[in-house]
Write an enzyme that holds these catalytic residues in place. Structure first.
Site: not given
Lengths: 342, 198
Positions: B77, B79, B113, B116
């Site tokens: 992701h 992040e 999410c 993260c």
């Protein structure tokens, strides 16, 4: 399965179930009355179902001997009940007008144990889900299957030991990802958090699975060029070591087929269908990474203080997520526990 | 709604709805704009359009966007990609990354999410500013990670949320090219856009 046998099994492997399988079924208060004449029971039920259906409680039977379930208590008082039934067109003269309040199952029970409890309160329909039943009674795996799970966990323990003894890792934690369809180890992982705080063993193992699909983001070893199965998820040095120690185990992933319109993929996608064996309970980050990766099952040896699969929370049972995996703990617990002394 | 949020209080505040607009400084708006540009880059590369930047003392130290399809790893992701960059930056500049992370402000187009959120809270980043809610995997919307980890991180969301959501809708119009065909085709209304592999 006898009680003694089950307790023995609980020491070897224990499922971490969603709370709604473990807790008692929630209850709700309802009004009940008695029927004057036994002969009119079927008429009363039929009329009441027509005039005052209770869609929320379809899991309950309407009748318990001569008692009949009228409606959910909500804001009504006992004295108002017959008035309410009348206004819905029900002939209340068939009832004794001995309104009582009883607690009944608010939702359908999910396990036999839950059903047995609420069925005593009020007769309750129950369709046993064989799979859930096996999970909740911890009878999903037979002896040979448990031996197989233990074998993979022993590999994870070996990976953990190797990483610490060779000073690759500061903590001895190991992860093995297995494709149960071909009974083969797809990828390995050990913690390298001294290098990067997010490089926990499960995150490394997930990235190593990606390497078997022509992906991966963390390149930390020379990938083995392969024979029949794809060995890109396994560190070459570990491969040699583990092959010697575990000659009965197969290594490698199914061949990855890229996606194109001409050739639809039937090969692996992320970790779909894979089982994860982790010496330690994954943290919340890793637990969610395994959800994103769509793994099938996670087995871990020992609980951790920051664990997300039983200790702090149960990420695998969050209802609103689009994927759920099963979790089992206590696999080779003592050996995993002793890793802290390596 | 989120103006009065103080450190450690965020998990007690009521949910921020997508229509809520939070007030950002011009600087912060600039950083969000930058994050949006990476979300758009993701969309152009058939990735779930989420963009992220990490800011340290008003300087952008990391930029990232979703790379899940490219890397075949569901953990890549935006992040997480930025986190790796900060670790590398710290190494190259002989700095302690934990000290850097503590002064990092995260700007991301979609609510982080659960994975993260846990990572960012554990790294004790100073703040997270996001665009739209993540109603499929959100680290507060779907499952409240802050309630468990009690982070020091300040979290605020809702800035340009409709635009962030629209990017996701645009992506799902084309469907995730890497996801296998679902066995049961689920009925989904147009409004109810869900995000895959955020």
């Amino acid at each position: 399965m006898s009680c003694a046998k089950k307790i023995k099994l609980d020491e070897k492997i224990l499922p971490i179930l969603a709370d709604d399988l473990l807790e008692d079924t929630p209850l709700v208060e309802v009004f009940v009355d008695s029927i004057k004449d036994q002969k009119t029971i079927s008429k009363v039920v039929k009329d009441l179902n027509a005039s005052c259906p209770i869609p929320e409680l379809t899991h309950l039977k309407r009748i318990k001997a001569k008692e009949i379930l009228l409606l959910i208590k909500n804001n009504l008082e006992k004295q108002q009940v017959h008035e309410y039934l009348k206004s819905n067109g029900f002939n209340v003269s068939l009832l004794c007008n001995q309104i009582r309040i009883v607690s009944v199952a608010k939702i359908a029970p999910k396990t036999k144990t839950q059903h047995a409890k609420v069925n005593q309160l009020w007769p309750c329909n129950f369709h046993s889900d064989k799979y859930i039943e096996k999970l909740s009674t911890n009878t999903l795996f037979d002896h040979s299957e448990i031996l197989e799970h233990q074998l993979y966990m022993k590999v994870a323990i070996e990976v953990a030991r190797y990483s610490k003894q060779n000073k690759i890792a500061h903590f001895s934690k190991g992860v093995v990802i297995v494709d149960p369809k071909i009974k083969s180890i797809v990828a390995l992982g050990y913690s390298v958090t001294h290098e990067n705080p997010c490089k926990h063993a499960p995150m490394i193992a997930i990235d190593n699975v990606a390497k078997t699909q022509n992906g991966g983001a963390w390149n930390n070893y020379e990938q083995l060029t392969t024979t029949k199965l794809n060995l890109c998820g396994i560190h070459p040095k570990l491969y040699t070591l583990l092959q010697e120690k575990f000659p009965q185990i197969t290594f490698g992933a199914s061949r990855f087929k890229g996606k194109s319109i001409k050739e639809p993929s039937d090969g692996p996608y992320l970790c779909t269908g894979y089982c994860v064996y982790s010496t330690h309970e994954p943290c919340i980050m890793c637990a969610m990474a395994l959800v994103h990766s769509r793994v099938k099952r996670v087995f871990y040896g020992v609980k951790t203080n920051n664990g997300g699969l039983g200790t702090l929370c149960k990420v695998h049972t969050v209802k609103d997520l689009n994927h759920h995996y099963e979790v089992f703990t206590k696999l080779c617990q003592d050996e995993c526990e002793s890793l802290k002394d390596v | 709604m989120n103006e009065g949020t103080k450190q450690g209080q965020i998990h007690n505040s009521p949910p921020i709805m997508s229509r809520d607009i939070i007030n950002l400084t011009d600087h912060e708006k600039f950083f969000m704009e930058k994050a949006f540009s990476f979300a758009k880059e993701a969309l152009g590369n058939q990735e779930v359009p989420v963009g992220c930047i990490f800011v340290h003392k008003n300087e952008i130290l990391a930029v990232g966007r979703n790379e899940v399809n490219e890397t075949k790893s569901a953990t890549r992701h935006a992040e997480m990609i930025c986190i790796d960059q900060i670790v590398n930056y710290s190494k190259e500049n002989s700095k302690n990354y934990m000290e850097i992370f503590r002064e990092i402000d995260v700007f991301v187009t979609v609510e982080p999410c659960i994975m993260c959120a846990a990572a960012l809270y554990n790294l004790k980043v100073r703040s997270v500013t996001f665009g739209c809610r993540n109603d499929r995997f959100g680290g507060s919307t779907v499952f409240d990670v802050a309630e468990i980890l009690k982070p020091v991180t300040i979290v605020k969301g809702g800035y340009r949320s409709e635009e962030a959501m629209q990017l996701l809708k645009d992506f799902y119009k084309g469907q995730n090219p890497n996801a296998p065909e679902s066995k049961v085709k689920k009925k989904k209304s147009d409004v109810d856009v869900k995000q895959d592999s955020l």
